[in-house]
Structure formats: structure tokens, C-alpha cells
Design an enzyme around this catalytic site. Structure first.
Site, mmCIF file in Angstrom:
data_model
loop_
_atom_site.group_PDB
_atom_site.id
_atom_site.type_symbol
_atom_site.label_atom_id
_atom_site.label_comp_id
_atom_site.label_asym_id
_atom_site.label_seq_id
_atom_site.Cartn_x
_atom_site.Cartn_y
_atom_site.Cartn_z
ATOM 1 N N GLU A 4 0.828 -1.210 0.000
ATOM 2 C CA GLU A 4 0.000 0.000 0.000
ATOM 3 C C GLU A 4 0.866 1.265 0.000
ATOM 4 O OE1 GLU A 4 -3.261 2.219 2.939
ATOM 5 O OE2 GLU A 4 -1.908 0.678 3.699
ATOM 6 N N LYS A 7 -9.782 3.001 -2.503
ATOM 7 C CA LYS A 7 -10.192 2.589 -1.159
ATOM 8 C C LYS A 7 -11.518 3.228 -0.778
ATOM 9 C CE LYS A 7 -8.367 2.085 3.547
ATOM 10 N NZ LYS A 7 -7.233 2.354 4.444
ATOM 11 N N CYS A 36 -5.525 -2.198 3.318
ATOM 12 C CA CYS A 36 -5.276 -2.030 4.751
ATOM 13 C C CYS A 36 -6.489 -2.396 5.592
ATOM 14 C CB CYS A 36 -4.811 -0.588 5.007
ATOM 15 S SG CYS A 36 -4.234 -0.284 6.699
#
Length: 544
Positions: free
Chosen positions: A307, A369, A420
Site C-alpha cells: 500500500e 479505497k 489495509c
């Protein structure tokens, strides 16, 4: 009179330890609840001592027993007492299991050190409200017999579900994680998911309270709760062992993966002046030889980076893209990166924390995201807090993506991308495509470098692994500082890199398993199990 009779029965029939906990008051009662909750942390990663969860759960039974004998029968005092005990138990549990969040405030200590008390103490203070609610709900269903552990499961299980959904949810370190990391028991997640594991764990680990504190005249053979817990233990163990024993790991043909874990210091990761050196480090590590069959990037089909890999917007750095293209020789790169979406005037518009797929100098696909981290990537109540000098931790202003969706990369089956924090949400990890087909791979890119060598990254990895079990899908996890891993569709770790080490993993891609009950029905099995436990709790209250 009934309360007095109950109190007399308690004093006469209980062994010393339960009696002391039930009759404890004031700060002694608070200290017992706090210590029991803190001890339960040993059931979580990296300790994984599952029996430790019996301490907070059995203590919970006796603390609510103590609340049941306070005040008049129809007063609010017993409910307030139970809620207070639940808050102290929850505060101890979350303080001991989430203290590592303070490490993130030390990455840029000059800006965020002041927030350490908010992260280390403030968050556990707020999260403890959920066990407080769970204890209060349990007290409303409470009875004097062994079936009262189902009241605890119904009340506390409901509050854990709420914690996972209210205000975008925070299902981190649910009580069910004690079973998730306990060998074959974790396979039950394929049936009921994390929140179903919460219910099962509460019943199993609270059952010892009904054995130790047997009342006068009570026979063990009539202890329905203890027999139910024993049945659950045997059934879950047999189911998990059979599922693992009858399922080998098969692999997708023609896929050779290379996972790159750079172990880049977090304080250097977001400094633009380090951009060229970071890219050189990535490319050199990605082309490292690891053996006769793995002489470099030329031997792989897909290279995966973690990430937020760059301290700049990769798509707007043509020199960096050209360097990647030359080094990777046409191989597919999947990497975390910031992505900018221009507005109609050509000026910079929204900016996303994304996963991008590159081949040569072409960007083939992306995922933005969706589930941002509160106070990390966005600031809740920004209009109120920003004027007070409060800001979020991750540099930049991040926008929310358009929603969970699949990601396509040449040569790979359909991907469920998870950046994440997104890997902690049961039921949201594997969205279907527009045609209703489920993905065949979970891809989790993350950067746990914020938290150093603490227990936090171990907890995060365990939760990502549980998504693989729930969905019956393999997991590829690439983390900046670890833990990176290849995990099969049953949660078995095929290969991994430890926390805090630089390295690469060369491996094959495991195939997906058949669709699990949880993947097909989502939260339905949890609701059925919760309703069953609620009926058992009501039966115990009716008998009482």
C-alpha cells in the site's frame, strides 16, 4: 424478600472465588472487571492462548450475578451496575489489546504526540461502551440457572455486532477472535462468520462459571450450559479438523507471484525528496535472486508491491513509470499508489488511496479505497475539529472510492481488492461483480509500518486470514513492514515474511474453495444462532 433469598443462596452455595467476585463492590468490583478484561488479551494474536478468554467471560457471568442482587427487583440499579461492570471489563480489554495505536502518533511526534492519550486511552474508553451495553442487555435477560450464559451471549453478541457496524464499524479484536486463531475451531467462520464466532466464544468460555459456581442441589448432569459448551467444542473441533484434512491446496496454472516487502521506515515513506531512492530500492529488491528457479523478476508473472508505495502520484511521474517499465520487462505490476482524478477543468480533483495495475507504461486498472480509517485518512466532524487544530495522520486529503468492487489483472482470476483497514470487515471482503459472480482471490495491500514491532500488525494479519476462511478464497497479503503472506482458501499460511524484515516471497496462487455457507448467506447464520441463544436465555428466565 426474593432478593434476600437469592443473596442467601449465593452466599451458601458458591465457592470462594465466585462469591468474592459476585459480592465485590466499589473499586474492588471495578478492578476485578478491568483485570479480567485485560487478561483476555492473551487469547488474541500474537499470544493466541485461547483459554485466556475464559477469564473475562466467566468473570462477566459472576459480575452480572452481582448486579442482579443489587437494588429492588424492578429498579434500574441492577442494570446500571451490570453496565458499569461491562464498561470496566471492556476498558481493560481494549486498553490492553489496542495500546499499540499510540505508536502511530510517534511517527511524526512533533505534530501528533499530543494525541497519544486519545489513541491509547480515549479509544478504549469509547469502545468500552459496547460491552457496557452488552452487559445491560444481558442483565435484562438474566436468570439464576446455567442458561444465563445464553443471556450473556445474546446481549454481548448483539453489542459486538453493533460495534462492527455503527459509525462505519470497528470489528477489531472481537471476542470471537479467540476461536479464530485456535486451530480447527476457526474453520467455523466458514459457516457463521466473525460475529457468529463471537456468540460461540462467549458461550464456550463462559460455561466454566456454571460449573464452578454450582448452586445447592444442582447436579452436573442438569447443567445444560456446560453440556452445550462441550457439544460446541467437540462439534467445532471435528468440523474444522475434517474440513482441513479433506482439503488440499491446489494452485492456479501459469501464475508465478513475487511479493515485495521493503520494510521501509514510516518516517521516510511520505517524504517526496526520498522518491527516487525509494523506487530504486523497490526495483532492486524486486529483481533479487532467491534460488536457481527464481533468478529475478524475469521468472515471475506478477509482481506485487504494498500500500501507498510512493511519496508521489505515480501516474504523474513519467520518469518513474518509464523506470518501472524498463525494469519489469513487461511483467504485471500490482501496487498501492495515490491516484488523482482530474476535474472537468483539468485541475486536480479527487485523490484516492488506490491499487493500480500496470504493464509496461500502461495503467490497466485501478481500485480506490472505500472504507477510510477514521482520524487516519479522514477527519470525522471535520468542520468542528479542524478549527481546533486536529488533523488526520496520513498526509494529504483522501477521498472515498465509489464502493467495493472487483479488480481485473491480466493472467489472474477476478480479484477482491482490500486496502489495509478494509480487510477487517466480515461480509464486505468479497463483493460480487455485476453479473453476480464472486471473486476468486482476496488481495490485501497494507502498510502497518505506522505501528512498528507491536502486537497490532499480528492482529491485523489474523483478521485478514479470517476473511479467507469466511469466504473460501485465497489471500495474497503484501505489507510494507510485514506481515506479508500467501494464504490458501482455508486460512493456512503457505509462505510468509515476518514483521520488520525486508524480503520477497516467490510462490504460486492457491485456488479458491467452494462457496462457503457464510459467503452465500452472509449474516443470516449469525441471526439464526443469535435468535436460538436468545430463546434459550428466555427459557432460563421463564424457568427462574
Amino acid at each position: 424478600m426474593a432478593q434476600t433469598a437469592e443473596l442467601s443462596g449465593v452466599r451458601a452455595g458458591l465457592s470462594t472465588l465466585p462469591q468474592r467476585i459476585i459480592l465485590a463492590d466499589g473499586w474492588t468490583r471495578r478492578a476485578i472487571a478491568f483485570a479480567a478484561g485485560a487478561f483476555g488479551t492473551l487469547a488474541l494474536p500474537p499470544f493466541d492462548f485461547a483459554p485466556a478468554m475464559a477469564v473475562p467471560m466467566t468473570a462477566a457471568v459472576w459480575l452480572i450475578d452481582g448486579a442482579a442482587i443489587q437494588g429492588a427487583r424492578f429498579s434500574l440499579a441492577p442494570i446500571r451496575s451490570a453496565a458499569a461492570a461491562g464498561w470496566w471489563l471492556g476498558f481493560g480489554y481494549f486498553l490492553a489489546s489496542l495500546w499499540w495505536l499510540g505508536a502511530a502518533m510517534l511517527v511524526e511526534a512533533d505534530q501528533f504526540a499530543w494525541a497519544i492519550p486519545l489513541a491509547v486511552i480515549g479509544l478504549p474508553t469509547a469502545l468500552a461502551l459496547f460491552p457496557a451495553l452488552g452487559f445491560a442487555l444481558s442483565r435484562l435477560l438474566w436468570s439464576s440457572g446455567s442458561l444465563r450464559i445464553f443471556a450473556l451471549a445474546a446481549g454481548l453478541g448483539a453489542s459486538e455486532w453493533l460495534r462492527g457496524h455503527i459509525l462505519t464499524g470497528f470489528p477489531w479484536n472481537d471476542f470471537g477472535m479467540a476461536l479464530a486463531e485456535a486451530g480447527p475451531f476457526g474453520q467455523a467462520a466458514s459457516l457463521v462468520g466473525l460475529h457468529g464466532l463471537d456468540l460461540l466464544a462467549i458461550v464456550i468460555f463462559a460455561a466454566p462459571a456454571t460449573i464452578v459456581d454450582r448452586r445447592p442441589g444442582q447436579r452436573f448432569l442438569s447443567n445444560a450450559a456446560a453440556w452445550t459448551a462441550a457439544f460446541l467444542l467437540l462439534t467445532l473441533s471435528a468440523y474444522g479438523a475434517l474440513r482441513l484434512a479433506t482439503s488440499g491446496t491446489e494452485y492456479v496454472d501459469g501464475v508465478a507471484l513475487r511479493l515485495m516487502q521493503p520494510n521501509l521506515p514510516q518516517d521516510a515513506k511520505f517524504k517526496p525528496e526520498n522518491g527516487q531512492e525509494i523506487l530504486r530500492r523497490y526495483l532492486a529488491l524486486s529483481d533479487r535472486a532467491t534460488g536457481p528457479g527464481h533468478t529475478g523478476v524475469s521468472d515471475v508473472t506478477h509482481l506485487i508491491w504494498p500500500e501507498s508505495a510512493f511519496p508521489y502520484v505515480l501516474s504523474r511521474e513519467p520518469q518513474a513509470v518509464a523506470a518501472i517499465s524498463r525494469a519489469l520487462q513487461g511483467k504485471i505490476l500490482i501496487t498501492g499508489a495515490a491516484r488523482v482524478e482530474a476535474d472537468g477543468s483539468g485541475r486536480r480533483g479527487k485523490i484516492y488511496n488506490s491499487i493500480e495495475v500496470l504493464q509496461g507504461d500502461r495503467f490497466l486498472a485501478f481500485y480506490d479505497k472505500t472504507h477510510l480509517v477514521p482520524f487516519g485518512e479522514y477527519l470525522p466532524l471535520e468542520g468542528l475539529l479542524r478549527p481546533l487544530g486536529v488533523s488526520h495522520l496520513v498526509p494529504g486529503v483522501w477521498d472515498r472510492g465509489q464502493g467495493p468492487r472487483t479488480l481485473a489483472a491480466p493472467g489472474l482470476p477476478q480479484i477482491a481488492p482490500l486496502i489495509c483497514y478494509e480487510a477487517i470487515f466480515p461480509g464486505e471482503a468479497a463483493p460480487r461483480d455485476k453479473g453476480g459472480a464472486r471473486p476468486q482471490l482476496l488481495l490485501n495491500l497494507t502498510n502497518d509500518g505506522w505501528f512498528g514491532k507491536t502486537i497490532g500488525p499480528y492482529q491485523h494479519f489474523a483478521q485478514a486470514r479470517l476473511r479467507a476462511v469466511e469466504e473460501g478464497l485465497p489471500l495474497i497479503r503484501v505489507a510494507n513492514t510485514g506481515i506479508s503472506a500467501i494464504v490458501d482458501a482455508y486460512g493456512r499460511v503457505i509462505d510468509s515474511l515476518p514483521l520488520g524484515e525486508e524480503g520477497i516471497i516467490d510462490g504460486r496462487l492457491p485456488k479458491a474453495a467452494g462457496e462457503t455457507i457464510f459467503a452465500r448467506w452472509g449474516g443470516g447464520p449469525f441471526v439464526v444462532l443469535w435468535a436460538l441463544f436468545l430463546l434459550l436465555a428466555l427459557a432460563g428466565r421463564w424457568r427462574g
